[in-house]
Design a protein around this motif. Structure first.
Motif, PDB file in Angstrom:
ATOM      1  N   THR A  15       9.685  -6.285 -12.785  1.00 26.38           N
ATOM      2  CA  THR A  15      10.453  -7.290 -12.042  1.00 26.38           C
ATOM      3  C   THR A  15      11.345  -6.600 -11.018  1.00 26.38           C
ATOM      4  OG1 THR A  15      12.159  -7.281 -13.774  1.00 26.38           O
ATOM      5  CG2 THR A  15      10.403  -8.938 -13.955  1.00 26.38           C
ATOM      6  N   GLU A  16      12.058  -7.409 -10.252  1.00 27.77           N
ATOM      7  CA  GLU A  16      12.961  -6.912  -9.205  1.00 27.77           C
ATOM      8  C   GLU A  16      12.198  -6.126  -8.145  1.00 27.77           C
ATOM      9  OE1 GLU A  16      15.959  -8.132  -9.328  1.00 27.77           O
ATOM     10  OE2 GLU A  16      15.519  -8.978 -11.303  1.00 27.77           O
ATOM     11  N   ILE A  17      11.005  -6.615  -7.806  1.00 29.72           N
ATOM     12  CA  ILE A  17      10.224  -6.054  -6.719  1.00 29.72           C
ATOM     13  C   ILE A  17       9.459  -7.193  -6.066  1.00 29.72           C
ATOM     14  CG2 ILE A  17       8.295  -5.468  -8.259  1.00 29.72           C
ATOM     15  CD1 ILE A  17       7.678  -3.096  -6.398  1.00 29.72           C
ATOM     16  N   ASP A  18       9.362  -7.161  -4.747  1.00 27.46           N
ATOM     17  CA  ASP A  18       8.625  -8.182  -3.995  1.00 27.46           C
ATOM     18  C   ASP A  18       7.327  -7.555  -3.498  1.00 27.46           C
ATOM     19  OD1 ASP A  18       7.670 -10.190  -2.395  1.00 27.46           O
ATOM     20  OD2 ASP A  18       9.327 -10.148  -0.948  1.00 27.46           O
ATOM     21  N   LEU A  19       6.214  -7.971  -4.075  1.00 34.05           N
ATOM     22  CA  LEU A  19       4.931  -7.372  -3.708  1.00 34.05           C
ATOM     23  C   LEU A  19       4.448  -7.825  -2.337  1.00 34.05           C
ATOM     24  CD1 LEU A  19       2.922  -7.404  -7.061  1.00 34.05           C
ATOM     25  CD2 LEU A  19       4.562  -5.724  -6.183  1.00 34.05           C
ATOM     26  N   LYS A  20       5.102  -8.822  -1.743  1.00 35.57           N
ATOM     27  CA  LYS A  20       4.740  -9.235  -0.381  1.00 35.57           C
ATOM     28  C   LYS A  20       5.277  -8.245   0.655  1.00 35.57           C
ATOM     29  CE  LYS A  20       5.052 -14.158  -1.625  1.00 35.57           C
ATOM     30  NZ  LYS A  20       5.771 -13.965  -2.911  1.00 35.57           N
ATOM     31  N   ALA A  21       6.291  -7.493   0.280  1.00 37.07           N
ATOM     32  CA  ALA A  21       6.912  -6.534   1.196  1.00 37.07           C
ATOM     33  C   ALA A  21       6.168  -5.205   1.144  1.00 37.07           C
ATOM     34  CB  ALA A  21       8.378  -6.327   0.816  1.00 37.07           C
ATOM     35  N   PRO A  22       6.271  -4.391   2.203  1.00 43.29           N
ATOM     36  CA  PRO A  22       5.671  -3.057   2.150  1.00 43.29           C
ATOM     37  C   PRO A  22       6.197  -2.274   0.956  1.00 43.29           C
ATOM     38  CG  PRO A  22       6.362  -3.585   4.388  1.00 43.29           C
ATOM     39  CD  PRO A  22       6.913  -4.677   3.511  1.00 43.29           C
ATOM     40  N   LEU A  23       5.329  -1.512   0.324  1.00 45.06           N
ATOM     41  CA  LEU A  23       5.692  -0.768  -0.881  1.00 45.06           C
ATOM     42  C   LEU A  23       6.317   0.563  -0.479  1.00 45.06           C
ATOM     43  CD1 LEU A  23       5.549  -0.810  -3.982  1.00 45.06           C
ATOM     44  CD2 LEU A  23       3.293   0.266  -3.808  1.00 45.06           C
ATOM     45  N   ALA A  24       7.590   0.742  -0.818  1.00 42.69           N
ATOM     46  CA  ALA A  24       8.298   1.977  -0.495  1.00 42.69           C
ATOM     47  C   ALA A  24       7.679   3.158  -1.229  1.00 42.69           C
ATOM     48  CB  ALA A  24       9.779   1.844  -0.858  1.00 42.69           C
ATOM     49  N   ARG A  25       7.784   4.326  -0.631  1.00 41.07           N
ATOM     50  CA  ARG A  25       7.175   5.530  -1.197  1.00 41.07           C
ATOM     51  C   ARG A  25       7.659   5.794  -2.620  1.00 41.07           C
ATOM     52  NH1 ARG A  25       5.082  10.369   1.119  1.00 41.07           N
ATOM     53  NH2 ARG A  25       5.415  12.198  -0.189  1.00 41.07           N
ATOM     54  N   GLY A  26       8.960   5.674  -2.830  1.00 42.83           N
ATOM     55  CA  GLY A  26       9.505   5.920  -4.166  1.00 42.83           C
ATOM     56  C   GLY A  26       9.020   4.899  -5.176  1.00 42.83           C
ATOM     57  N   ASP A  27       8.918   3.634  -4.764  1.00 35.88           N
ATOM     58  CA  ASP A  27       8.425   2.595  -5.667  1.00 35.88           C
ATOM     59  C   ASP A  27       6.955   2.828  -6.013  1.00 35.88           C
ATOM     60  OD1 ASP A  27      10.871   1.360  -5.725  1.00 35.88           O
ATOM     61  OD2 ASP A  27      10.361  -0.191  -4.261  1.00 35.88           O
ATOM     62  N   PHE A  28       6.176   3.294  -5.030  1.00 29.12           N
ATOM     63  CA  PHE A  28       4.772   3.586  -5.301  1.00 29.12           C
ATOM     64  C   PHE A  28       4.651   4.665  -6.369  1.00 29.12           C
ATOM     65  CE2 PHE A  28       0.989   6.235  -4.303  1.00 29.12           C
ATOM     66  CZ  PHE A  28       0.024   5.314  -4.668  1.00 29.12           C
ATOM     67  N   ALA A  29       5.453   5.700  -6.279  1.00 26.12           N
ATOM     68  CA  ALA A  29       5.416   6.778  -7.276  1.00 26.12           C
ATOM     69  C   ALA A  29       5.767   6.251  -8.658  1.00 26.12           C
ATOM     70  CB  ALA A  29       6.379   7.896  -6.873  1.00 26.12           C
ATOM     71  N   VAL A  30       6.783   5.396  -8.719  1.00 27.83           N
ATOM     72  CA  VAL A  30       7.184   4.820 -10.011  1.00 27.83           C
ATOM     73  C   VAL A  30       6.056   3.984 -10.595  1.00 27.83           C
ATOM     74  CG1 VAL A  30       8.755   3.175 -11.110  1.00 27.83           C
ATOM     75  CG2 VAL A  30       9.655   4.871  -9.515  1.00 27.83           C
ATOM     76  N   LEU A  31       5.418   3.176  -9.762  1.00 28.12           N
ATOM     77  CA  LEU A  31       4.339   2.309 -10.252  1.00 28.12           C
ATOM     78  C   LEU A  31       3.121   3.125 -10.680  1.00 28.12           C
ATOM     79  CD1 LEU A  31       4.427  -0.738  -7.819  1.00 28.12           C
ATOM     80  CD2 LEU A  31       5.337  -0.566 -10.132  1.00 28.12           C
ATOM     81  N   LEU A  32       2.816   4.181  -9.941  1.00 22.67           N
ATOM     82  CA  LEU A  32       1.670   5.015 -10.299  1.00 22.67           C
ATOM     83  C   LEU A  32       1.892   5.667 -11.661  1.00 22.67           C
ATOM     84  CD1 LEU A  32      -1.023   5.682  -8.907  1.00 22.67           C
ATOM     85  CD2 LEU A  32       0.039   7.799  -8.072  1.00 22.67           C
ATOM     86  N   ARG A  33       3.098   6.179 -11.891  1.00 23.26           N
ATOM     87  CA  ARG A  33       3.402   6.764 -13.196  1.00 23.26           C
ATOM     88  C   ARG A  33       3.348   5.703 -14.293  1.00 23.26           C
ATOM     89  NH1 ARG A  33       5.055  11.834 -12.665  1.00 23.26           N
ATOM     90  NH2 ARG A  33       6.112  12.503 -10.759  1.00 23.26           N
ATOM     91  N   ALA A  34       3.915   4.533 -14.007  1.00 25.81           N
ATOM     92  CA  ALA A  34       3.936   3.457 -14.999  1.00 25.81           C
ATOM     93  C   ALA A  34       2.523   2.997 -15.338  1.00 25.81           C
ATOM     94  CB  ALA A  34       4.764   2.283 -14.488  1.00 25.81           C
ATOM     95  N   LEU A  35       1.646   3.005 -14.345  1.00 28.97           N
ATOM     96  CA  LEU A  35       0.265   2.611 -14.576  1.00 28.97           C
ATOM     97  C   LEU A  35      -0.411   3.574 -15.551  1.00 28.97           C
ATOM     98  CD1 LEU A  35      -1.783   0.460 -13.600  1.00 28.97           C
ATOM     99  CD2 LEU A  35      -2.478   2.094 -11.839  1.00 28.97           C
TER     100      LEU A  35
END
Length: 303
Positions: A15-35
């Motif tokens: 939560t606390e993320i808007d997937l309609k917006a461009p994905l910031a580099r730091g958020d991408f890293a967090v999501l990749l690790r979480a995946l």
């Protein structure tokens, strides 16, 4: 961004993320690790349209492109429509498929990496959602294998064949699809993959065989291969490795094909509408150490 683990062997809510917006580099890293860690990520209340779904999914790799226009969103061949809905007697999009244990695109040389689905209609009965998606954790399952079997299969290779799953659908699930043509068979020949795949994000081993596509293990007799595969399949499907996602309209669910199997639960009828839009992300980047190093920095795992 907030990531809340499910507490089960798989799954987390983001939560606390808007997937309609461009994905910031730091958020991408967090999501990749979480995946890699959680295998299945749910982003509730996103209500993504098809272009936004395509943009978000494209961060993770190349997108599979469909050739049959009747199965994708008009103008967006990367976005499949999965539905049991019919209009004017004709199906809307592709039949709601995947009602067997599998991991997508394992029959390709470049396999599937991530599925990203956006829920537009979820069947309900007596106030309860139907059409869940079940998962099993193949990284945890590998760790639970007897050491003797790990040793025996450490360098084993299995053959994956689209035709096996295709014919099983025709015979066991009364599918009306015709047999694969010779051209389709040539386009999708059997391909080898390791029985134990090293996950590029976590560095952990995963059991990369499924009942749907694997025909045999190379170098074994037919009987030994069958017994070994049956042992692996039964092990992966033990309850302790299982997780189930129950959908809500607006959910965006993404899962990692390299460390999970999935199965669409067919507990709803043709008069209970289910509509999903899907992007299939290929593993054309995630095995590249340069991609992981750029995405995750110095702590990236290099198998």
């Amino acid at each position: 961004m907030n990531i809340q683990p499910s507490g089960a062997v798989l799954g987390a809510s983001v939560t606390e993320i808007d997937l309609k917006a461009p994905l910031a580099r730091g958020d991408f890293a967090v999501l990749l690790r979480a995946l890699g860690e959680h295998g299945v990520l749910c982003f509730p209340k996103q209500f993504l349209d098809a272009p936004a779904l395509k943009r978000f999914a494209g961060n993770f790799g190349g997108l599979h492109v469909l050739s049959a226009a009747k199965y994708f969103v008009p103008g967006l061949p990367e976005v499949t429509v999965l539905s049991n809905i019919r209009q004017d007697g004709k199906p809307v999009g592709a039949a709601d498929a995947g009602q067997f244990w599998h991991t997508d695109m394992a029959y390709n040389r470049v396999v599937g990496f991530v599925n990203v689905l956006s829920a537009h209609a979820v069947p309900q009965r007596n106030g309860q959602p139907l059409g869940a998606t079940a998962f099993t954790n193949t990284q945890a399952a590998y760790e639970g294998l007897p050491q003797a079997l790990k040793n025996k299969l450490a360098n084993a290779v299995a053959m994956h064949d689209l035709n096996q799953s295709w014919e099983r659908s025709r015979s066991e699930r009364q599918s009306t699809r015709p047999p694969l043509t010779e051209a389709q068979r040539r386009e999708h020949p059997p391909v080898p993959h390791p029985v134990f795949l090293t996950h590029p994000i976590t560095g952990r081993k995963a059991i990369y065989v499924t009942p749907s596509y694997v025909t045999h293990i190379e170098g074994m007799t037919q009987d030994e291969s069958r017994r070994t595969l049956e042992e692996l399949f039964a092990h992966v499907l033990k309850p302790e490795y299982r997780y189930e996602h129950h959908w809500t309209v607006g959910d965006v669910l993404m899962w990692d094909h390299l460390g999970t199997w999935h199965n669409a639960v067919a507990d709803y009828g043709p008069d209970e509408p289910r509509l999903m839009q899907r992007c299939q992300v290929m593993a054309d980047r995630v095995f590249d150490p340069r991609f992981l190093s750029d995405a995750l920095g110095e702590s990236a795992v290099t198998p």
